[in-house]
Design a protein around this motif. Structure first.
Motif, PDB file in Angstrom:
ATOM      1  N   SER A  48     -26.636  33.431  42.923  1.00  0.00           N
ATOM      2  CA  SER A  48     -27.727  32.463  42.833  1.00  0.00           C
ATOM      3  C   SER A  48     -29.055  33.164  42.577  1.00  0.00           C
ATOM      4  CB  SER A  48     -27.808  31.644  44.124  1.00  0.00           C
ATOM      5  OG  SER A  48     -26.593  30.971  44.377  1.00  0.00           O
ATOM      6  N   TYR A  49     -29.299  34.277  43.287  1.00  0.00           N
ATOM      7  CA  TYR A  49     -30.529  35.035  43.067  1.00  0.00           C
ATOM      8  C   TYR A  49     -30.553  35.658  41.664  1.00  0.00           C
ATOM      9  CZ  TYR A  49     -32.860  34.780  47.599  1.00  0.00           C
ATOM     10  OH  TYR A  49     -33.547  34.346  48.705  1.00  0.00           O
ATOM     11  N   LEU A  50     -29.394  36.081  41.174  1.00  0.00           N
ATOM     12  CA  LEU A  50     -29.325  36.635  39.822  1.00  0.00           C
ATOM     13  C   LEU A  50     -29.666  35.566  38.790  1.00  0.00           C
ATOM     14  CD1 LEU A  50     -28.735  38.849  37.791  1.00  0.00           C
ATOM     15  CD2 LEU A  50     -26.288  38.343  38.013  1.00  0.00           C
ATOM     16  N   ASN A  51     -29.148  34.341  38.969  1.00  0.00           N
ATOM     17  CA  ASN A  51     -29.491  33.245  38.061  1.00  0.00           C
ATOM     18  C   ASN A  51     -30.995  32.958  38.093  1.00  0.00           C
ATOM     19  OD1 ASN A  51     -26.902  32.828  37.136  1.00  0.00           O
ATOM     20  ND2 ASN A  51     -26.424  31.210  38.608  1.00  0.00           N
ATOM     21  N   LEU A  52     -31.581  33.035  39.291  1.00  0.00           N
ATOM     22  CA  LEU A  52     -33.014  32.813  39.431  1.00  0.00           C
ATOM     23  C   LEU A  52     -33.805  33.911  38.724  1.00  0.00           C
ATOM     24  CD1 LEU A  52     -35.010  30.861  40.758  1.00  0.00           C
ATOM     25  CD2 LEU A  52     -34.923  32.273  42.819  1.00  0.00           C
ATOM     26  N   ALA A  53     -33.350  35.144  38.856  1.00  0.00           N
ATOM     27  CA  ALA A  53     -34.016  36.274  38.192  1.00  0.00           C
ATOM     28  C   ALA A  53     -33.954  36.121  36.677  1.00  0.00           C
ATOM     29  CB  ALA A  53     -33.365  37.590  38.615  1.00  0.00           C
ATOM     30  N   ARG A  54     -32.783  35.784  36.156  1.00  0.00           N
ATOM     31  CA  ARG A  54     -32.617  35.650  34.706  1.00  0.00           C
ATOM     32  C   ARG A  54     -33.473  34.522  34.146  1.00  0.00           C
ATOM     33  NH1 ARG A  54     -26.034  35.801  34.655  1.00  0.00           N
ATOM     34  NH2 ARG A  54     -25.716  37.967  34.005  1.00  0.00           N
ATOM     35  N   SER A  55     -33.529  33.415  34.884  1.00  0.00           N
ATOM     36  CA  SER A  55     -34.324  32.279  34.413  1.00  0.00           C
ATOM     37  C   SER A  55     -35.805  32.641  34.352  1.00  0.00           C
ATOM     38  CB  SER A  55     -34.111  31.070  35.338  1.00  0.00           C
ATOM     39  OG  SER A  55     -32.760  30.663  35.337  1.00  0.00           O
ATOM     40  N   ASN A  56     -36.282  33.367  35.358  1.00  0.00           N
ATOM     41  CA  ASN A  56     -37.675  33.812  35.340  1.00  0.00           C
ATOM     42  C   ASN A  56     -37.925  34.828  34.231  1.00  0.00           C
ATOM     43  OD1 ASN A  56     -39.575  32.794  37.606  1.00  0.00           O
ATOM     44  ND2 ASN A  56     -37.589  33.009  38.614  1.00  0.00           N
ATOM     45  N   LEU A  75     -29.189  42.843  49.198  1.00  0.00           N
ATOM     46  CA  LEU A  75     -28.224  42.059  49.981  1.00  0.00           C
ATOM     47  C   LEU A  75     -27.107  42.968  50.477  1.00  0.00           C
ATOM     48  CD1 LEU A  75     -27.990  38.830  47.765  1.00  0.00           C
ATOM     49  CD2 LEU A  75     -29.051  39.037  50.024  1.00  0.00           C
ATOM     50  N   PRO A  76     -26.501  42.633  51.635  1.00  0.00           N
ATOM     51  CA  PRO A  76     -25.405  43.465  52.152  1.00  0.00           C
ATOM     52  C   PRO A  76     -24.254  43.562  51.164  1.00  0.00           C
ATOM     53  CG  PRO A  76     -25.806  41.531  53.566  1.00  0.00           C
ATOM     54  CD  PRO A  76     -26.794  41.478  52.465  1.00  0.00           C
ATOM     55  N   GLY A  77     -23.487  44.638  51.228  1.00  0.00           N
ATOM     56  CA  GLY A  77     -22.395  44.886  50.282  1.00  0.00           C
ATOM     57  C   GLY A  77     -21.457  43.705  50.151  1.00  0.00           C
ATOM     58  N   THR A  78     -21.233  43.273  48.919  1.00  0.00           N
ATOM     59  CA  THR A  78     -20.362  42.132  48.631  1.00  0.00           C
ATOM     60  C   THR A  78     -19.445  42.472  47.476  1.00  0.00           C
ATOM     61  OG1 THR A  78     -21.940  41.187  47.063  1.00  0.00           O
ATOM     62  CG2 THR A  78     -22.145  40.479  49.360  1.00  0.00           C
ATOM     63  N   ARG A  79     -18.409  41.664  47.332  1.00  0.00           N
ATOM     64  CA  ARG A  79     -17.521  41.823  46.173  1.00  0.00           C
ATOM     65  C   ARG A  79     -18.317  41.625  44.884  1.00  0.00           C
ATOM     66  NH1 ARG A  79     -16.160  37.955  43.350  1.00  0.00           N
ATOM     67  NH2 ARG A  79     -16.520  36.420  44.990  1.00  0.00           N
ATOM     68  N   ALA A  80     -19.177  40.622  44.873  1.00  0.00           N
ATOM     69  CA  ALA A  80     -19.964  40.331  43.678  1.00  0.00           C
ATOM     70  C   ALA A  80     -20.943  41.461  43.367  1.00  0.00           C
ATOM     71  CB  ALA A  80     -20.724  39.018  43.856  1.00  0.00           C
ATOM     72  N   GLY A  81     -21.418  42.152  44.433  1.00  0.00           N
ATOM     73  CA  GLY A  81     -22.388  43.220  44.229  1.00  0.00           C
ATOM     74  C   GLY A  81     -21.848  44.307  43.332  1.00  0.00           C
ATOM     75  N   ALA A  82     -20.590  44.675  43.527  1.00  0.00           N
ATOM     76  CA  ALA A  82     -19.974  45.705  42.691  1.00  0.00           C
ATOM     77  C   ALA A  82     -19.822  45.231  41.257  1.00  0.00           C
ATOM     78  CB  ALA A  82     -18.614  46.082  43.263  1.00  0.00           C
ATOM     79  N   GLN A  83     -19.571  43.933  41.072  1.00  0.00           N
ATOM     80  CA  GLN A  83     -19.352  43.391  39.734  1.00  0.00           C
ATOM     81  C   GLN A  83     -20.667  43.104  39.004  1.00  0.00           C
ATOM     82  OE1 GLN A  83     -17.025  39.943  40.709  1.00  0.00           O
ATOM     83  NE2 GLN A  83     -15.093  41.062  40.783  1.00  0.00           N
ATOM     84  N   LEU A  84     -21.691  42.685  39.759  1.00  0.00           N
ATOM     85  CA  LEU A  84     -22.925  42.196  39.133  1.00  0.00           C
ATOM     86  C   LEU A  84     -24.080  43.180  39.190  1.00  0.00           C
ATOM     87  CD1 LEU A  84     -22.897  38.497  40.428  1.00  0.00           C
ATOM     88  CD2 LEU A  84     -22.089  39.370  38.245  1.00  0.00           C
ATOM     89  N   GLY A  85     -23.876  44.340  39.841  1.00  0.00           N
ATOM     90  CA  GLY A  85     -24.967  45.308  39.948  1.00  0.00           C
ATOM     91  C   GLY A  85     -25.531  45.709  38.598  1.00  0.00           C
ATOM     92  N   GLY A  86     -24.663  45.856  37.592  1.00  0.00           N
ATOM     93  CA  GLY A  86     -25.125  46.221  36.246  1.00  0.00           C
ATOM     94  C   GLY A  86     -25.962  45.139  35.618  1.00  0.00           C
ATOM     95  N   GLN A  87     -25.575  43.882  35.839  1.00  0.00           N
ATOM     96  CA  GLN A  87     -26.344  42.770  35.277  1.00  0.00           C
ATOM     97  C   GLN A  87     -27.705  42.643  35.947  1.00  0.00           C
ATOM     98  OE1 GLN A  87     -24.090  39.106  34.733  1.00  0.00           O
ATOM     99  NE2 GLN A  87     -22.179  40.263  34.906  1.00  0.00           N
ATOM    100  N   VAL A  88     -27.748  42.913  37.255  1.00  0.00           N
ATOM    101  CA  VAL A  88     -29.027  42.910  37.972  1.00  0.00           C
ATOM    102  C   VAL A  88     -29.932  44.007  37.417  1.00  0.00           C
ATOM    103  CG1 VAL A  88     -30.139  43.277  40.213  1.00  0.00           C
ATOM    104  CG2 VAL A  88     -28.030  41.934  40.075  1.00  0.00           C
ATOM    105  N   SER A  89     -29.382  45.207  37.219  1.00  0.00           N
ATOM    106  CA  SER A  89     -30.171  46.329  36.687  1.00  0.00           C
ATOM    107  C   SER A  89     -30.665  46.036  35.275  1.00  0.00           C
ATOM    108  CB  SER A  89     -29.332  47.610  36.690  1.00  0.00           C
ATOM    109  OG  SER A  89     -29.042  48.016  38.011  1.00  0.00           O
ATOM    110  N   LEU A  90     -29.834  45.375  34.473  1.00  0.00           N
ATOM    111  CA  LEU A  90     -30.237  45.022  33.112  1.00  0.00           C
ATOM    112  C   LEU A  90     -31.402  44.042  33.129  1.00  0.00           C
ATOM    113  CD1 LEU A  90     -29.957  44.929  30.047  1.00  0.00           C
ATOM    114  CD2 LEU A  90     -28.103  43.256  30.334  1.00  0.00           C
TER     115      LEU A  90
END
Length: 375
Positions: A48-56, A75-90
């Motif tokens: 949800s935070y990633l969607n908010l970041a991308r929209s902004n 955010l604390p370590g999550t399954r999604a964190g390992a998968q989405l960390g690259g998209q957050v960095s991008l």
């Protein structure tokens, strides 16, 4: 809410973002965050935070984008964190690039590429390569500005059989920009036409606007101002509609250059003033730098010394703020096409300076330069 409903919420937010309904995606992301907190679902909260970041990011709210990306990473370590960390960095890298914070942008793109390579994520690598093409176009290493989108196009050809055509369109657009900067206007037109064709087929308004801007720049480079002006007008109309203020700055800069070519200097200054307001609004220092440089040349030709000095001072301030100079020779970076080299610490130098210096550590921060980087 069950797991299936949570997945549907995530997919809906992603669909709104991908379909360029940015305002709706922004509003929906806020609702998603509230729902995720109620459910105490860490994976859902991160997405949800990633969607908010991308929209902004799409609305050129770059400081907000960075803030939400940092929230994702904190955010604390999550399954999604390992998968989405690259998209957050991008997304964070794109925002830093929008603010002309080049070292931080490069650091983020490097992290995103590491995620892509470590997870065999060719789709993410493709997107990062397109962003790196934009990065090097802005700092004027045109060889790298072409290399990275060409790499993205190779990834589409090798792995993109089931991908959306937008990835091909995106790589072709960035290739078109690089070809124009290199003066290969025929190749630029071919790539831009292919990108525009896909953008029209998919109703991708943001990409249509970028292609129209690229078409206008190509025609301006050819000296065909009569054809360039209506393309700029069309690009401006769409960019205003979708809230791409940084794109509007680029359009107005192109329009100002057209007026200068026609020696209509007052009209050029009017376009520059409008662009400067937008560039300051979004915090884009490179845009401000270019506009001060163009204003300086206009006031020099008019013989207005007071205005010339004011813009000259602001130009040098922008150079300092963007740190666009080589730490070895002291000369500006981004003033003309030059081969550049980024060290693993993400400091950038003229390639010739590094070769002549022979240093084994970064001249700026003294970190070892032996460790290879991706970018």
């Amino acid at each position: 809410m069950g797991q299936d409903q949570t997945k549907q919420q995530i997919e809906k937010g992603l669909q709104l973002y991908q379909s360029n309904q940015t305002e709706k995606a922004l509003q929906f992301a806020v609702v998603q965050i509230d729902t995720a907190r109620e459910l105490e679902d860490a994976n859902f909260l991160l997405e949800s935070y990633l969607n908010l970041a991308r929209s902004n990011e799409k609305l050129c709210e770059f400081h907000k984008t960075i803030s939400y990306c940092k929230t994702c990473l904190g955010l604390p370590g999550t399954r999604a964190g390992a998968q989405l960390g690259g998209q957050v960095s991008l997304s964070m890298g794109n925002a830093y690039l929008g603010l002309s914070l080049f070292q931080k942008a490069l650091e983020s793109f490097e992290k995103a590429l590491r995620y892509a390579h470590n997870n065999d994520d060719a789709m993410l690598e493709c997107r990062v390569c397109c962003s790196l093409g934009s990065f090097y176009a802005q700092v004027k290493d045109y060889e790298k500005a072409l290399f990275f989108p060409c790499k993205a196009a190779e990834l589409v050809n090798d792995y993109g059989k089931g991908w959306s055509l937008k990835y091909r369109a995106m790589s072709q657009y960035h290739m078109a920009v690089a070809y124009r900067l290199l003066g290969h206007l025929g190749s630029a037109m071919e790539c831009c036409e292919e990108s525009m064709k896909i953008a029209l087929q998919h109703g991708d308004r943001p990409l249509q606007a970028l292609c129209l801007l690229c078409f206008a720049d190509i025609h301006r480079s050819r000296g065909d101002l009569e054809t360039a002006f209506p393309r700029y007008d069309s690009a401006m109309s769409i960019m205003t509609e979708i809230g791409n203020r940084l794109g509007q700055v680029q359009v107005l800069l192109g329009v100002a250059k057209c007026w200068v070519a026609r020696k209509a200097l007052d009209k050029a200054l009017d376009a520059i003033d409008r662009a400067q307001d937008l560039a300051e609004e979004v915090g884009n220092k490179l845009g401000q730098l270019k506009l001060h440089c163009l204003s300086e040349s206009i006031y020099r030709s008019k013989g207005l010394q007071r205005e010339l000095r004011a813009h000259l001072v602001r130009f040098h301030e922008c150079v300092e703020e963007t740190q666009l100079y080589c730490g070895l020779c002291g000369e500006s970076i981004g003033e003309k096409n030059s081969r550049l080299q980024a060290l693993p610490c993400s400091h950038i130098f003229h390639l010739r300076c590094l070769q002549n210096n022979g240093t084994r550590s970064c001249p700026n921060c003294r970190r070892s330069s032996m460790k290879p980087g991706f970018v």
